[in-house]
Motif scaffolding. Structure first.
Motif, PDB file in Angstrom:
ATOM      1  N   ILE A 196       0.408  -1.110  -0.005  1.00 44.13           N
ATOM      2  CA  ILE A 196       0.066   0.052   0.149  1.00 44.13           C
ATOM      3  C   ILE A 196       1.149   0.988   0.115  1.00 44.13           C
ATOM      4  O   ILE A 196       0.837   2.084  -0.742  1.00 44.13           O
ATOM      5  N   MET A 197       2.348   1.324   0.776  1.00 44.19           N
ATOM      6  CA  MET A 197       2.226   2.075   1.040  1.00 44.19           C
ATOM      7  C   MET A 197       3.403   2.555  -0.585  1.00 44.19           C
ATOM      8  O   MET A 197       3.796   3.114  -0.539  1.00 44.19           O
ATOM      9  N   SER A 198       3.986   1.647  -1.205  1.00 46.21           N
ATOM     10  CA  SER A 198       4.821   1.762  -1.825  1.00 46.21           C
ATOM     11  C   SER A 198       3.485   1.725  -3.660  1.00 46.21           C
ATOM     12  O   SER A 198       4.054   1.773  -4.559  1.00 46.21           O
ATOM     13  N   GLU A 199       2.388   1.934  -3.922  1.00 48.26           N
ATOM     14  CA  GLU A 199       1.906   1.511  -5.144  1.00 48.26           C
ATOM     15  C   GLU A 199       1.482   2.385  -5.639  1.00 48.26           C
ATOM     16  O   GLU A 199       1.724   3.474  -5.090  1.00 48.26           O
ATOM     17  N   GLU A 200       1.790   2.444  -6.620  1.00 49.12           N
ATOM     18  CA  GLU A 200       1.092   3.596  -7.770  1.00 49.12           C
ATOM     19  C   GLU A 200       0.370   3.701  -8.144  1.00 49.12           C
ATOM     20  O   GLU A 200      -0.127   3.191  -8.704  1.00 49.12           O
ATOM     21  N   ARG A 223       0.928  10.800  -4.398  1.00 51.49           N
ATOM     22  CA  ARG A 223       0.868   9.532  -3.053  1.00 51.49           C
ATOM     23  C   ARG A 223       0.847  10.588  -1.700  1.00 51.49           C
ATOM     24  O   ARG A 223      -0.432  10.130  -0.863  1.00 51.49           O
ATOM     25  N   TYR A 242       7.709   5.974   4.864  1.00 46.53           N
ATOM     26  CA  TYR A 242       7.307   5.125   3.485  1.00 46.53           C
ATOM     27  C   TYR A 242       7.031   5.560   2.063  1.00 46.53           C
ATOM     28  O   TYR A 242       7.520   4.979   1.504  1.00 46.53           O
ATOM     29  N   ILE A 243       7.190   6.626   2.072  1.00 42.35           N
ATOM     30  CA  ILE A 243       6.260   7.795   0.695  1.00 42.35           C
ATOM     31  C   ILE A 243       7.978   8.194   0.377  1.00 42.35           C
ATOM     32  O   ILE A 243       8.232   8.720  -0.864  1.00 42.35           O
ATOM     33  N   ASP A 282       4.245  11.551  -9.258  1.00 43.19           N
ATOM     34  CA  ASP A 282       3.385  10.261  -8.383  1.00 43.19           C
ATOM     35  C   ASP A 282       3.784  10.719  -7.139  1.00 43.19           C
ATOM     36  O   ASP A 282       3.057  10.064  -5.996  1.00 43.19           O
ATOM     37  N   LYS A 318      -2.787  10.669   0.648  1.00 48.42           N
ATOM     38  CA  LYS A 318      -2.593   9.861   1.683  1.00 48.42           C
ATOM     39  C   LYS A 318      -2.972  11.045   3.274  1.00 48.42           C
ATOM     40  O   LYS A 318      -3.421  10.448   4.330  1.00 48.42           O
TER      41      LYS A 318
END
Lengths: 343, 176
Positions: free
Chosen positions: A12-16, B32, B130-131, B28, B36
């Motif tokens: 989830i944290m890395s999904e595009e 993201r 993480y992001i 991107d 979030k």
């Protein structure tokens, strides 16, 4: 089924995620805004400290030839272009002091300079009613610079108005308001225009035709004050000897073929060609001139064109005819270098 | 990195196209991050636009060109926080735990939803780590909190997610 928290969490944290149309549109709009701002910025930039210096000089009533004043100008005119600083330190600036009042706004062209590569204009605006400036963010003008022969050299005109010339001399310019004094209604408006091809004609009996003063407010509103201000552009340099120094390649077989290298008071204008088509503009971002003492001069912009399977680059380096360099080296990182000798 | 530095250098000289290229490479992650932190696409779009234009105008304040990505991300997070603060009058999430998604017990709660419902201090720590890819020290500097606090927030955040995730697993199984 859900025995792998870590795995799913990391997923989830890395999904595009596909960007929603709304966000995509907003992003593209942001890019358009930046491109527009960039153009405007380019049409603007360098004059901030020039204006401050000019203003200070008016207040003190000092003339430019005094050595002490030269030092002050150097300090005030420190707008990041070493070439222009050097030109100004060598007295390459004209005082015009041409003033016209219309629509309750007095516009003065205080100072200017120009050679084939760069053109600087320093205006002072005084508003009879300073309340117009409440909450002001920026002030600019719609104006055209017309040479004595009727040729329009430069037009800073919005898309809503037709150009009178063919806009062939200049590559871009920048403007700034180093002074925005709401209390007194005093505005400084400075412009620097350049020509990557080094083709700005000599000014002779030139006139600046100001058509509008634009007041931009913090609220996003704009007040356009139309009027008619004609400012004459003095140019005593017409009587001075030619200040251009030419350079030529030492090694004629170099892969970088320099076809023009003219140092003028504000900058060195250089054109060179390379075999083949170089699509990536970044290739030329870090090109530089190195002088005999090892000083390096970079570029802030350039023009790239292609002809007969050759890539042609035209640009200005901030090294001037006042440097009196005998030998210069052009280095294009990743491609090669070529030595240039004073003709 | 070489290309990034070159583009930043160009952008600093006023080249808008170079700036756009920089942001495009990173859009991107920006998206993201914003998605979030914020609750709807409209806010995400606004925050991103605000952050990008603001970054362009403040680019001269970027000291180390290599950190462009982190720098613009921080601007974005600040914009998101401002937006959240503005809306705080309307709704405040003070609970560190997942809100109940209804009493019927049949509502599906996915990990993504759990993350979105996490208290914002925990959510931000996870996003930055993480992001955005910041390390503990960088997050600590950014949030002006001790490194120990950041470590415990990250650990606590995952623990909350894990607990709620498994807590609701039964519901999902039952649902099927």
């Amino acid at each position: 089924m859900k025995n792998s928290f870590e795995k799913e969490f990391n997923q989830i944290m890395s999904e595009e995620k596909e960007m929603p149309v709304k966000v995509r549109k907003s992003l593209d709009q942001s890019y358009d805004i930046i491109r527009a701002k960039s153009k405007k910025k380019k049409v603007n930039f360098i004059w901030k400290r020039v204006a401050t210096a000019a203003c200070a000089l008016i207040v003190t009533g000092v003339v430019l030839t005094n050595e002490h004043v030269m030092a002050s100008i150097n300090e005030f005119f420190n707008f990041g272009d070493k070439g222009i600083e050097q030109a100004i330190n060598n007295g390459f600036i004209q005082e015009s002091d041409s003033t016209i009042t219309d629509q309750g706004i007095k516009i003065t062209l205080d100072k200017h300079f120009s050679d084939a590569n760069k053109l600087g204009l320093n205006f002072h605006l005084a508003f009879e009613d300073p309340s117009i400036l409440n909450n002001v963010r920026e002030v600019s003008m719609d104006y055209r610079l017309k040479n004595g022969d009727g040729d329009y050299i430069y037009e800073f005109i919005p898309d809503t108005k037709p150009l009178k010339g063919d806009n062939r001399y200049t590559s871009g310019s920048e403007h700034q308001n180093p002074i925005l004094d709401i209390k007194t209604g005093e505005i400084q408006y400075d412009v620097l225009t350049d020509s990557n091809e080094g083709v700005i004609p000599s000014l002779r009996d030139a006139v600046i035709e100001v058509e509008s003063v634009n007041v931009f407010y913090n609220t996003g509103e704009i007040k356009k004050i139309d009027g008619n201000w004609k400012l004459s552009v003095a140019n005593k340099d017409n009587e001075k000897p030619d200040l251009t120094v030419q350079y030529a390649m030492k090694d004629q077989t170099s892969i970088i073929q320099v076809t023009k290298a003219n140092a003028n008071p504000t900058s060195l204008n250089l054109t060179f060609s390379l075999d083949g088509i170089y699509e990536n503009e970044n290739t030329f971002v870090d090109m530089k001139i190195v002088d005999e003492d090892g000083n390096e001069y970079g570029v802030t912009g350039f023009r790239k064109s292609t002809r007969n399977n050759k890539t042609i680059i035209s640009t200005n380096f901030p090294i001037t005819s006042y440097s009196e360099a005998n030998k210069l080296k052009l280095i294009v990182e990743g491609i090669g270098e070529v030595e240039l000798l004073k003709k | 990195m070489g290309s990034l530095k070159k583009l930043v250098k160009k952008a600093k000289k006023g080249d808008g196209e170079a700036f756009v290229s920089l942001v495009k490479q990173y859009e991107d992650v920006l998206y993201r991050t914003a998605s979030k932190l914020l609750n709807n696409d409209e806010d995400v779009a606004d925050a991103m636009q605000d952050a990008i234009i603001s970054a362009y105008e403040k680019l001269h304040t970027l000291k180390n060109d290599e950190y462009f990505n982190t720098w613009i991300c921080k601007i974005l997070i600040n914009k998101c926080n401002s937006l959240l603060n503005k809306k705080k009058n309307l709704s405040v999430i003070n609970d560190h735990f997942l809100p109940e998604k209804g009493n019927d017990g049949f509502q599906k709660i996915e990990l993504e939803d759990a993350l979105n419902s996490l208290n914002e201090v925990y959510r931000l720590a996870l996003i930055l780590y993480y992001i955005v890819g910041l390390n503990i020290k960088e997050i600590s500097e950014f949030l002006k909190e001790p490194e120990g606090t950041i470590k415990s927030r990250l650990s606590r955040a995952k623990s909350i997610l894990r607990n709620n995730y498994y807590k609701n697993e039964g519901v999902m199984v039952y649902e099927k």
